[in-house]
Each structure stands twice: as C-alpha cells, then as structure tokens.
Design a protein around this motif. Structure first.
Motif, PDB file in Angstrom:
ATOM      1  N   GLY A  86      29.316  29.713  53.206  1.00  0.00           N
ATOM      2  CA  GLY A  86      30.022  28.758  54.069  1.00  0.00           C
ATOM      3  C   GLY A  86      30.961  29.461  55.035  1.00  0.00           C
ATOM      4  O   GLY A  86      31.043  29.094  56.210  1.00  0.00           O
ATOM      5  N   ARG A  87      31.674  30.482  54.545  1.00  0.00           N
ATOM      6  CA  ARG A  87      32.587  31.230  55.438  1.00  0.00           C
ATOM      7  C   ARG A  87      31.812  31.970  56.527  1.00  0.00           C
ATOM      8  O   ARG A  87      32.256  32.054  57.674  1.00  0.00           O
ATOM      9  CB  ARG A  87      33.422  32.211  54.613  1.00  0.00           C
ATOM     10  N   LEU A  88      30.626  32.501  56.181  1.00  0.00           N
ATOM     11  CA  LEU A  88      29.790  33.175  57.172  1.00  0.00           C
ATOM     12  C   LEU A  88      29.393  32.209  58.284  1.00  0.00           C
ATOM     13  O   LEU A  88      29.491  32.530  59.479  1.00  0.00           O
ATOM     14  CB  LEU A  88      28.538  33.754  56.504  1.00  0.00           C
ATOM     15  N   PHE A  89      28.967  31.017  57.910  1.00  0.00           N
ATOM     16  CA  PHE A  89      28.583  30.005  58.909  1.00  0.00           C
ATOM     17  C   PHE A  89      29.780  29.625  59.784  1.00  0.00           C
ATOM     18  O   PHE A  89      29.637  29.443  61.000  1.00  0.00           O
ATOM     19  CB  PHE A  89      28.024  28.762  58.221  1.00  0.00           C
ATOM     20  N   LYS A  90      30.965  29.508  59.183  1.00  0.00           N
ATOM     21  CA  LYS A  90      32.162  29.135  59.952  1.00  0.00           C
ATOM     22  C   LYS A  90      32.518  30.227  60.954  1.00  0.00           C
ATOM     23  O   LYS A  90      32.837  29.939  62.111  1.00  0.00           O
ATOM     24  CB  LYS A  90      33.327  28.881  58.993  1.00  0.00           C
ATOM     25  N   GLN A  91      32.447  31.500  60.507  1.00  0.00           N
ATOM     26  CA  GLN A  91      32.766  32.620  61.401  1.00  0.00           C
ATOM     27  C   GLN A  91      31.825  32.651  62.594  1.00  0.00           C
ATOM     28  O   GLN A  91      32.227  33.002  63.704  1.00  0.00           O
ATOM     29  CB  GLN A  91      32.686  33.937  60.624  1.00  0.00           C
ATOM     30  N   GLN A  92      30.567  32.284  62.381  1.00  0.00           N
ATOM     31  CA  GLN A  92      29.581  32.316  63.463  1.00  0.00           C
ATOM     32  C   GLN A  92      29.410  30.953  64.132  1.00  0.00           C
ATOM     33  O   GLN A  92      28.460  30.735  64.880  1.00  0.00           O
ATOM     34  CB  GLN A  92      28.250  32.825  62.915  1.00  0.00           C
ATOM     35  N   GLU A  93      30.353  30.033  63.808  1.00  0.00           N
ATOM     36  CA  GLU A  93      30.378  28.695  64.415  1.00  0.00           C
ATOM     37  C   GLU A  93      29.062  27.948  64.206  1.00  0.00           C
ATOM     38  O   GLU A  93      28.570  27.243  65.087  1.00  0.00           O
ATOM     39  CB  GLU A  93      30.713  28.795  65.909  1.00  0.00           C
ATOM     40  N   LYS A  94      28.498  28.101  63.028  1.00  0.00           N
ATOM     41  CA  LYS A  94      27.260  27.398  62.662  1.00  0.00           C
ATOM     42  C   LYS A  94      27.647  26.209  61.773  1.00  0.00           C
ATOM     43  O   LYS A  94      27.509  26.235  60.549  1.00  0.00           O
ATOM     44  CB  LYS A  94      26.315  28.334  61.909  1.00  0.00           C
TER      45      LYS A  94
END
Length: 612
Positions: A86-94
């Motif tokens: 989830g944090r990865l998606f947030k960092q990449q604005e996904k």
C-alpha cells in the motif's frame, strides 16, 4: 445415578470437542494460510502490472516471493506485507491499485466467522489507508464510511494509536467539507490520545491540521499558537523533521500575511527560501516565492513583488505540474491587474484558461477511468465473496452431514439412559424438594421472628432513651425556673434594704450574679429541642392545624403530651394549680375540644390531626 449422568456429559463433551475443535484445526488453518498466500500472489501481480519491475519495486516483490512459500504465515507478517504494498502504491500515486488491494484484503477478513484480536488489528490497519485513498480521490462520503468502520473496531478493542489516526483523518475530511466544528472535535480527540501516548509525529499533523481550521475561522492568533505547538513536536536531529520545520515557516508566514504583518512574514519566508534553494525543494520554493511577492507588494516594494512572482512562475515550469502552474499564473494575473498592467494580466489569465481546459479534460478522463476501475474492482470482489460463500455453504453442508448423524445416534442413547434413570430419581427429587421447601419455610419464619424481636428491642431502647431525655429536660427547666424565682425574690429584697446597708446589698448582688451564671435563658429552647427528638413533627403539626396558639399554650400542649398532670405542671412552672386549670380550659376552647373529651388523650392519640 450421579455417576451415569457424569459419564453422559463426558461423552457429549468429548464428541463435540473432536468435531468442533480438532476438525477445524486440521482443515481451517491451512485453508486460511492458503488464502493469505493467494492474496499475496495476486498483490504481487498487481504490483508488476501497475509499477513494473524496477529498483523501487524490487524489495516489495522479493518480500512477497519469500512469504508465499512460508508454511504457516503469521498475521503480523501478512499485515506488514500488505501495508508495504500500500505504501508503494501511495508513493507512486497509484490510488486505484491501492483501493483494489485493500478491498480485496478486507473482503477476505469479512468471510472469517470469528476474528482474532490480531486479525481485527489488521482489518483496522487496512481500513485506514483504504479511507485515505478514497479521500485523495475526492470520494469523501465513501472515505468516511471506511473510517467509521475502522473506528468502531478500534474503539471496541481500545487500539489507541489507530483511533488517533482515524480521528485526525476524519477531521481533515470534515475540514475539506467545510464542517469546521466536526473537524475540530475529531482533531482534539486525536490530540488527547497522542498526548497521552507521547506520539510527537502524529501530534505535529494534528496541530498543523487544527491550525488550518483556525485560519478558516480567521482566528489567526490561535492558528499561530497551534503552528508553534506543531513545531515543538519536531526533532532537529531528524532530516525529515528539519524539512517540516521550514515547511511550517511558510505556514506561519501565511498567517502573518493574513494578519497584515508582511515584515514578519518576509522574515519567516526568507529562512524557508534559503533552505529550499539549498536542498532544491522546487514545489516548496514555488510557494515561498509567491508568498514573498505578496508580502513585498503589501509594503509597497513593487519591483521585488514582481521579481518573486516571476521567479515563482520560472520554478513551477520546472515541476511540470499544470495545477500549480495555473495557480501561479492566476496570482500573476491578479498582481498585474492590481498594478494597472492590463495587457500582462490578460495574457496570464489567458494561459490560466488554456491550462485549466487541458487539466479539466485530463482530470475528467482520469476520473472516468478511476470510477470504471473501482466499479469493476467492487464487482469482482462482490462476485468473489458470493462464490466463496456458496463454496463455504456447500462444504459446511457436506462436513456437517455426518456430524448430524452421529449427533442423532448419541442423542438416542442419551434419551434411553435418561428414561431408565428418570423413574428412579423422580420420587427422590420430589422428596428432596419438599424437604428443602420445609427447611426454607422454617428458616424464613425464624428470620421473621428474629427481625421482629430486634425491632421490639430497638423500640424499647429508643423509648427508654427518649423518656430519660424528657425527664432530664424537665428537670433542667424546673431547676432554671426555680433559680429565676429566687433571683426575683433577691432583687425585691435588694430594693427593700436600706441603701446604707452596702455590705448586704453587695452580697445580694454577688448571689444574683452567681445565679445568672447557673441560669439558662434558653431553657424552653433546650426543652423544645429534646422534645422534638422524642416526638418528631409534633410542633409542626400543631402549628399547621392551630396557628393561633401562643408560646405558653404550645408549652402546655407539650406538657400534656408527656402526660403531666395539672399539679405537676404547676410544680414545674411555679404557678398555682388553679392558674394551670384555667390555662387548660382556654387551650381546650382554642383546640375546639368539648368538655366531655379528655384534652390529654386528644394530644396523645390524635395522630392524624397532630402527630401524623
């Protein structure tokens, strides 16, 4: 018989122990582990599809590869893995992939009949970023729904850090919706929890958000106070906190601009500017230059104001962010318009419209794509939930068929054993019940007698004490009145003595003084006090029915209530018996008692009218 019953109970317990405990142990736990592994595999594919395979995604993909092959995956490991994705998606604005991820995981937990505390903690930790993702997508109501789901669980299980996080996020949503009272309410609740837990990082966010509310209310002093409180939560040794410190310098400068204090604003902005230039924080520098332009314009330095608005535009063009570029161009247009340069104002405004048109097209298309993906994600999850429910129902029906058969057989055995022993025990039980009832009745009667005796003893003790009090009081009254009569006689003797007999006159005065020390002027009040202890409410009821009675008549009523005769009353009051009789006759008339009725009996026994 008792032994047979114990054997039956033991047989039932053993049977259900193996059915409902051992059977789930062998089948459900591996199944749960398989479902978590399947979710991780799906999530891994989602990461590859959305973010690709690169240096940023490699740690996450490697972690997922290691976890899907773990024989027994712990709840904590699973929770950490999902939140890392989830944090990865947030960092990449996904945001949409993040929504799909959390919806899929939450769907899995909703299918579990009874969640453990760790599973509930996981569910709460997934609801929060799901709500945050919807918040960033502008879907406020749906975001609030997810937050309330999380909050109900967090409050029930006292997950304080999660509660504080939810309160903060809900406060931010209500702030955006313009519901400032609700926003402040939730942020203050978050602050209260984070203060107790010493969560400085969270307190920084809480105070910063609270400052935004006060700015909207134009309570600028409160906004400054909360901004300074936010800064106090930062650690100067932490690089990220240093960045936030200069970020707050911008916020404080904005407040001073709103307070019409541009000089202080320039001071704060200059500090922030140097740090942002050094570390190449372009987006923050754009904001700082725009604020400096506004501040210099307020103090009449138009050249500096124009220089900084142009610098702001130069920096925003490096960002390739059309939304911020549109805002800066709008500020530039407003600046030129205020300073009478209509041509430049028009050109800047024209660019604003062009950028906004392109943004609108892209945003609308993005919103359509997002809504479409969310619709299909929801649909897929609902279909999966329905399919899993059908499979679960079929499995339950199959698994429990033999359980029902075995249960029926055991129940038949129990019924037979019960019928055999029923006839033997029924009479014994009946006799035991009768004996128990008899014992209970006897015990109840003994308790009643004991209570009655206690009450009788208590009443006798009280009556005795009351009589002693009344006797003592009457004695004091008689003694005081006797002293009063002696004093009067001594005073009379003092008047009759020859003025020349100074020695005798002085001796008599000394006697009178000694008698004064012994004589209480409050004898009647003292008698009334103790009399009320013996006969509560007597005077109140007497005054209520016969308000015209004098003090002496009330005193006579009290003596008669105590059962004193005219002769006894005469001795106490030092009056003739005839005077007492006359007083009684006058009292009788006032009370409306006929000559045939006893005045004493009336005062002692007429409870309804006098002593109720």
């Amino acid at each position: 018989m008792e032994k047979s019953k114990k054997n039956i109970v033991l047989l039932i317990k053993s049977f259900y122990f193996f059915i409902f405990l051992f059977f789930p142990f062998i089948s459900v736990y591996p199944e749960a582990n398989n479902k978590m592994a399947a979710i991780l595999l799906d999530s891994k594919q989602l990461v590859k599809n959305e973010c690709g395979e690169n240096d940023k995604t490699f740690p996450v993909l490697q972690l997922l590869d290691s976890l899907v092959h773990v024989p027994i995956l712990s709840e904590i490991e699973f929770r950490k893995a999902i939140n890392q994705i989830g944090r990865l998606f947030k960092q990449q604005e996904k945001l949409i992939p993040a929504v799909e991820l959390y919806l899929n995981v939450i769907s899995y937990y909703k299918q579990i009949e009874k969640l453990s505390v760790e599973q509930i903690k996981s569910l709460v930790s997934f609801y929060i970023p799901l709500g945050a993702s919807h918040e960033e997508l502008g879907m406020w109501n749906r975001s609030l729904n997810f937050y309330f789901e999380a909050l109900n669980l967090a409050e029930e299980y006292n997950f304080d850090p999660q509660k504080a996080m939810i309160y903060n996020n809900m406060g931010a949503i209500y702030y955006t919706l313009g519901e400032l009272e609700k926003a402040e309410f939730y942020l203050l609740k978050a602050i209260d929890i984070n203060k107790k837990n010493g969560a400085k990082k969270e307190l920084f966010n809480n105070y910063n958000n609270l400052g935004g509310i006060y700015i909207k209310r134009k309570a600028y002093n409160q906004a400054l106070e909360t901004s300074l409180l936010a800064i106090q939560q930062l650690d100067n040794e932490n690089e990220k906190d240093v960045y936030l410190y200069y970020f707050m310098q911008n916020n404080i400068a904005t407040i001073y601009l709103l307070k019409n204090d541009p000089n202080l604003a320039i001071s704060y902005l200059s500090n922030a500017k140097e740090y942002q230039i050094k570390h190449e924080f372009i987006s923050d520098l754009v904001r700082t230059y725009a604020s400096l332009s506004q501040a210099f314009e307020m103090i009449g330095m138009k050249d500096s104001a124009q220089l900084y608005i142009e610098k702001s535009l130069q920096q925003v063009q490096l960002l390739n962010n059309k939304h911020i570029e549109s805002q800066i161009l709008q500020e530039m247009s407003d600046y030129h318009e205020r300073n009478g340069n209509v041509e430049k104002a028009y050109k800047a405004l024209k660019k604003v419209y062009q950028i906004n048109d392109s943004i609108s097209l892209v945003d609308n298309q993005q919103k359509m794509n997002n809504l479409e993906r969310m619709y299909f994600a929801d649909k897929k999850i609902r279909e999966n939930e329905l399919e899993i429910k059908n499979i679960t129902l079929q499995k339950l029906a199959s698994d429990r068929l033999w359980i029902i058969s075995a249960s029926v057989a055991i129940l038949l055995i129990i019924v037979v054993l019960y019928l055999i022993n029923y006839s033997k025990n029924k009479e014994k039980e009946r006799k035991n019940e009768e004996l128990l009832l008899q014992h209970q009745t006897e015990l109840h009667e003994k308790e009643k007698e004991l209570q009655k005796q206690k009450e009788t003893d208590l009443n006798e003790t009280i009556d005795k004490k009351n009589r002693e009090l009344a006797s003592y009081t009457l004695y004091v009254i008689k003694n005081n009145e006797f002293i009063a009569d002696i004093k009067e006689e001594l005073k009379q003797l003092l008047l009759e003595l020859n003025p020349k007999d100074r020695h005798y006159r002085e001796h008599i005065r000394q006697l009178i003084n000694k008698l004064n020390q012994q004589h209480s002027t409050d004898n009647w009040e003292e008698f009334s006090y103790y009399f009320e202890k013996v006969h509560p409410s007597f005077y109140r009821n007497l005054e209520e029915h016969y308000p015209d009675l004098t003090l002496k008549e009330k005193r006579l009523c009290a003596f008669l209530k105590l059962g004193l005769s005219s002769k006894e009353i005469s001795a106490i009051t030092f009056k003739e018996v005839r005077s007492v009789e006359s007083a009684r006759n006058r009292l009788r008339k006032k009370l409306g008692i006929s000559p045939e009725d006893s005045l004493t009996d009336f005062l002692q026994n007429n409870i309804i009218s006098l002593n109720g």
